[in-house]
Write an enzyme that holds these catalytic residues in place. Structure first.
Site, PDB file in Angstrom:
ATOM      1  N   ARG A 101       0.840  -1.188   0.000  1.00 12.14           N
ATOM      2  CA  ARG A 101       0.000   0.000   0.000  1.00 12.14           C
ATOM      3  C   ARG A 101       0.884   1.250   0.000  1.00 12.14           C
ATOM      4  O   ARG A 101       2.085   1.179   0.253  1.00 12.14           O
ATOM      5  CB  ARG A 101      -0.922  -0.001   1.224  1.00 12.14           C
TER       6      ARG A 101
ATOM      7  N   LYS B 218       1.539   1.899   7.138  1.00 10.35           N
ATOM      8  CA  LYS B 218       1.862   1.106   8.321  1.00 10.35           C
ATOM      9  C   LYS B 218       2.748   1.877   9.287  1.00 10.35           C
ATOM     10  O   LYS B 218       3.358   2.891   8.947  1.00 10.35           O
ATOM     11  CB  LYS B 218       2.562  -0.194   7.915  1.00 10.35           C
TER      12      LYS B 218
ATOM     13  N   TYR C 264      -1.086   4.580  10.399  1.00 14.17           N
ATOM     14  CA  TYR C 264      -1.489   3.622  11.433  1.00 14.17           C
ATOM     15  C   TYR C 264      -0.315   3.418  12.381  1.00 14.17           C
ATOM     16  O   TYR C 264       0.835   3.275  11.940  1.00 14.17           O
ATOM     17  CB  TYR C 264      -1.883   2.278  10.816  1.00 14.17           C
TER      18      TYR C 264
ATOM     19  N   HIS D 292      -0.977   1.657  16.011  1.00 10.50           N
ATOM     20  CA  HIS D 292      -1.259   0.472  16.832  1.00 10.50           C
ATOM     21  C   HIS D 292      -0.220   0.330  17.938  1.00 10.50           C
ATOM     22  O   HIS D 292       0.469  -0.687  18.053  1.00 10.50           O
ATOM     23  CB  HIS D 292      -1.315  -0.786  15.959  1.00 10.50           C
TER      24      HIS D 292
ATOM     25  N   GLU E 275      -5.935   5.027  13.427  1.00  8.31           N
ATOM     26  CA  GLU E 275      -6.902   4.133  14.067  1.00  8.31           C
ATOM     27  C   GLU E 275      -7.597   4.736  15.274  1.00  8.31           C
ATOM     28  O   GLU E 275      -8.563   4.145  15.782  1.00  8.31           O
ATOM     29  CB  GLU E 275      -6.245   2.804  14.466  1.00  8.31           C
TER      30      GLU E 275
ATOM     31  N   ASP F 213      -3.292  -6.817  15.162  1.00  8.11           N
ATOM     32  CA  ASP F 213      -2.646  -5.500  15.151  1.00  8.11           C
ATOM     33  C   ASP F 213      -2.623  -4.877  16.541  1.00  8.11           C
ATOM     34  O   ASP F 213      -1.759  -4.046  16.841  1.00  8.11           O
ATOM     35  CB  ASP F 213      -3.369  -4.553  14.187  1.00  8.11           C
TER      36      ASP F 213
END
Length: 373
Positions: free
Chosen positions: A15, A75, A94, A96, A118, A270
């Site tokens: 991505r 990511k 993101y 996490h 997120e 995740d």
């Protein structure tokens, strides 16, 4: 503002943070964009397309991190990337963080401004930047689970939908949010028997109204989870506590009592996973077996369908990216409480309570952090 988009370096992550269309919007707003060479080559978006949209293609990630005011990724930054972040530099991706102490410490040390997709919220109480990838992951979980049920993958050799005269597989979805609803939809589409477990009665009522008698909904208790999991052929872990570690609702003992060749797809990985036996895997080596149960615990599931995922994610992130670029992060966070919820680390301070609690660290409120910035 100068916005940098490095090529993702996590294993099998294809991505990209910005599509050419998003680049064009940012350029039209007066911003400059630099993007890593071949950043989206694998999904059929080439350097020339980005250049036509107004971006400058850059050969090295070091140059992107050194020059950009804001880094837009998909990511979480890998250790090499975290080391290149600068004090005050905006990181929008993101994260996490709750189960990832190493990344958290790296972001604290960098003194960057880390805003997590997120944990950005909306006026309906949802998570609009997580939802597109949750939709993808929920749908993919059934594909992955059906594949893992094949004998060659270690499964018990069961076709998810069965055939006339042979029962369909039983699919149990633990968690009825976006992931769970999409997993249930796909499983029912393949004619499996599907049960969703959740503790939110309103959510269960919504699912019941949406799917009717095709779907069984059950209120979440330890007894209910144990009973349904032990009878399942495929379990989908779809539990989410925003920004926090996933609760371990499926114990090692439950896994040990499941039938050999059953499958556990832990989409919650995740955030640490909702099964005690889960640990992160990659697309290169996606499964492992514990007590005869096949575990699929890929931490970036949507990366396998990177083109669809990239466009879906950009549809959601672009308004927030524009707000940060147009207004500067401080004004944008002060103006928008939903974007403000995304701030996780600010100039060396944790600003998201669930992350601090998960890692037993001190934290400051977002309001206090940006007021004193």
């Amino acid at each position: 503002m100068l916005i940098g988009v490095p090529k993702e370096i996590k294993v099998h992550e294809y991505r990209v943070g910005l599509t050419p269309s998003s680049v064009r919007e940012l350029v039209r707003h007066g911003h400059d964009v630099i993007i890593g060479t071949n950043a989206a080559h694998k999904i059929g978006i080439y350097n020339e397309t980005y250049e036509l949209a107004g971006a400058t293609v850059v050969g090295s990630p070091e140059e992107i991190f050194a020059r950009a005011d804001m880094i837009v990724k998909v990511k979480e930054p890998q250790p090499l990337e975290t080391a290149m972040l600068r004090p005050g530099q905006i990181l929008f991706t993101y994260l996490h963080l709750a189960p990832d102490a190493t990344q958290t410490q790296g972001l604290i040390a960098s003194e960057c401004v880390a805003i997590a997709y997120e944990t950005v919220t909306d006026r309906h109480g949802g998570l609009p930047l997580l939802a597109p990838m949750s939709e993808v992951a929920g749908r993919m979980s059934i594909q992955a689970g059906a594949h893992c049920l094949e004998v060659q993958q270690g499964g018990r050799g069961q076709l998810l939908g069965g055939v006339p005269g042979v029962p369909a597989a039983k699919v149990v979805v633990v968690g009825g949010g976006v992931v769970g609803a999409n997993a249930a939809r796909m499983a029912m589409g393949l004619e499996a028997w599907v049960t969703v477990i959740d503790k939110d009665l309103r959510r269960l009522a919504d699912l019941d109204q949406q799917f009717g008698s095709m779907l069984q909904t059950i209120y979440s208790t330890t007894d209910a989870i144990e009973k349904e999991v032990l009878d399942a052929d495929l379990v989908i872990g779809a539990v989410l506590v925003p920004g926090a570690g996933a609760p371990k609702l499926i114990s090692k003992e439950m896994i040990g009592m499941m039938r050999d060749g059953s499958v556990m797809v832990d989409v919650a990985i995740d955030q640490g996973g909702c099964a005690e036996t889960s640990h992160p895997t990659t697309h290169a080596d996606p499964t492992f077996v514990v007590d005869g149960v096949v575990h699929y615990c890929v931490a970036n599931m949507p990366g396998a369908v990177a083109r669809t995922s990239t466009f879906a994610l950009n549809n959601a992130t672009l308004p927030f990216t524009l707000a940060l670029a147009d207004q500067g992060y401080r004004h944008a966070l002060q103006k928008d409480p939903h974007l403000r919820s995304g701030l996780n680390v600010h100039h060396g301070d944790i600003t998201y309570e669930a992350v601090a609690v998960a890692q037993d660290l001190p934290w400051r409120s977002v309001e206090q952090a940006i007021e004193e910035a």
